[in-house]
Scaffold this motif. Structure first.
Motif, PDB file in Angstrom:
ATOM      1  N   THR A 104       3.685  -7.545  16.622  1.00  0.00           N
ATOM      2  CA  THR A 104       4.784  -7.741  15.679  1.00  0.00           C
ATOM      3  C   THR A 104       6.118  -7.219  16.211  1.00  0.00           C
ATOM      4  O   THR A 104       7.138  -7.903  16.110  1.00  0.00           O
ATOM      5  CB  THR A 104       4.448  -7.084  14.320  1.00  0.00           C
ATOM      6  OG1 THR A 104       3.245  -7.687  13.826  1.00  0.00           O
ATOM      7  CG2 THR A 104       5.552  -7.289  13.312  1.00  0.00           C
ATOM      8  N   ASN A 113       9.327  -9.485  16.908  1.00  0.00           N
ATOM      9  CA  ASN A 113      10.550  -9.131  16.181  1.00  0.00           C
ATOM     10  C   ASN A 113      11.725  -9.014  17.151  1.00  0.00           C
ATOM     11  O   ASN A 113      12.857  -9.415  16.833  1.00  0.00           O
ATOM     12  CB  ASN A 113      10.337  -7.821  15.414  1.00  0.00           C
ATOM     13  CG  ASN A 113      11.422  -7.557  14.416  1.00  0.00           C
ATOM     14  OD1 ASN A 113      11.933  -8.464  13.770  1.00  0.00           O
ATOM     15  ND2 ASN A 113      11.801  -6.296  14.289  1.00  0.00           N
ATOM     16  N   ASP A 133       5.074 -10.090   8.382  1.00  0.00           N
ATOM     17  CA  ASP A 133       4.489  -8.847   8.888  1.00  0.00           C
ATOM     18  C   ASP A 133       3.501  -8.212   7.909  1.00  0.00           C
ATOM     19  O   ASP A 133       3.112  -7.060   8.060  1.00  0.00           O
ATOM     20  CB  ASP A 133       5.584  -7.849   9.264  1.00  0.00           C
ATOM     21  CG  ASP A 133       6.399  -7.381   8.070  1.00  0.00           C
ATOM     22  OD1 ASP A 133       6.226  -7.927   6.961  1.00  0.00           O
ATOM     23  OD2 ASP A 133       7.204  -6.460   8.243  1.00  0.00           O
ATOM     24  N   GLU A 144       0.426  -6.792   9.618  1.00  0.00           N
ATOM     25  CA  GLU A 144       0.716  -5.566  10.368  1.00  0.00           C
ATOM     26  C   GLU A 144       0.816  -4.369   9.432  1.00  0.00           C
ATOM     27  O   GLU A 144       0.347  -3.274   9.738  1.00  0.00           O
ATOM     28  CB  GLU A 144       2.011  -5.734  11.156  1.00  0.00           C
ATOM     29  CG  GLU A 144       2.226  -4.699  12.230  1.00  0.00           C
ATOM     30  CD  GLU A 144       1.291  -4.868  13.420  1.00  0.00           C
ATOM     31  OE1 GLU A 144       0.618  -3.876  13.780  1.00  0.00           O
ATOM     32  OE2 GLU A 144       1.222  -5.959  13.996  1.00  0.00           O
ATOM     33  N   ARG A 145       1.401  -4.578   8.265  1.00  0.00           N
ATOM     34  CA  ARG A 145       1.576  -3.478   7.307  1.00  0.00           C
ATOM     35  C   ARG A 145       0.300  -3.124   6.561  1.00  0.00           C
ATOM     36  O   ARG A 145       0.173  -2.009   6.068  1.00  0.00           O
ATOM     37  CB  ARG A 145       2.672  -3.822   6.290  1.00  0.00           C
ATOM     38  CG  ARG A 145       4.076  -3.862   6.885  1.00  0.00           C
ATOM     39  CD  ARG A 145       5.160  -4.119   5.854  1.00  0.00           C
ATOM     40  NE  ARG A 145       5.193  -5.527   5.452  1.00  0.00           N
ATOM     41  CZ  ARG A 145       4.873  -5.970   4.250  1.00  0.00           C
ATOM     42  NH1 ARG A 145       4.511  -5.144   3.305  1.00  0.00           N
ATOM     43  NH2 ARG A 145       4.911  -7.267   3.973  1.00  0.00           N
TER      44      ARG A 145
END
Length: 198
Positions: A103, A107, A124, A127-128
């Motif tokens: 990510t 980004n 994302d 990813e979080r």
């Protein structure tokens, strides 16, 4: 590329099973120019937003689950992530779906992508919210989607349990709109509370 038919993941041991035709044919001074996987779809569909993933496998699987996007792949974390390859996305809305762990890198490429006249944003959520196990396994959007059962799959399972359901649907020309799964425990509790009469 070689994939494991049981889990859909690439086989990388005892070596990475990737090769190029120009390497096998021993073409000297070959000028390799990579394009995006699914790039040919861009000219035939100008309306749908584009979803960009890393792997070709993810593009194919995701296109089944989320057909509101036009799914294409960069061919890896670095893949065709350059100005030349990305320029075909000019004047398009693009949503990036990086694999877990990529990510930040994706980004960092967003400014370059915007400079080409591309409206880009980054998904994302994975990813979080990913677990340690999902991170260790290197999950991508396809891995998350494959854990979800589609409404069609649920419906087909119900037809297998009760074939008369198919007759009902065909007789009245019914359309599948939505399917909600209730946990097995909730179904058992409702039955015990006497919602079904004899």
């Amino acid at each position: 590329m070689l994939y494991n038919p049981e889990n859909g993941r690439r086989i990388k041991e005892p070596h990475n099973y990737i090769t190029w035709v120009h390497s096998l044919l021993k073409k000297e001074n070959f000028n390799l120019r990579q394009c995006l996987f699914g790039e040919h779809l861009l000219s035939s569909d100008q309306q749908r937003p584009v979803a960009l993933v890393e792997s070709e496998k993810s593009a194919l699987i995701s296109s089944f689950y989320l057909p509101q996007y036009l799914w294409i792949a960069s061919g890896g974390k670095n893949g065709a992530f350059n100005r030349d390859a990305m320029s075909v996305l000019r004047n398009r809305r693009v949503l990036l779906f990086p694999d877990l762990g990529a990510t930040d890198y994706w980004n960092s490429k967003m400014e370059m992508i915007r400079s080409l006249g591309i409206e880009v944003s980054l998904f994302d959520f994975m990813e979080r919210n990913a677990t340690k196990e999902e991170r260790d396994a290197g999950y991508d959007i396809a891995d998350f989607l494959l854990r979800e059962e589609t409404k069609e799959a649920i419906f087909n399972r119900l037809i297998a349990l009760n074939p008369a359901l198919k007759t009902l649907v065909e007789t009245f020309d019914l359309q599948l709109v939505n399917v909600e799964k209730a946990p097995l425990s909730a179904t058992v509790q409702r039955t015990r509370k006497g919602l079904f009469k004899r």
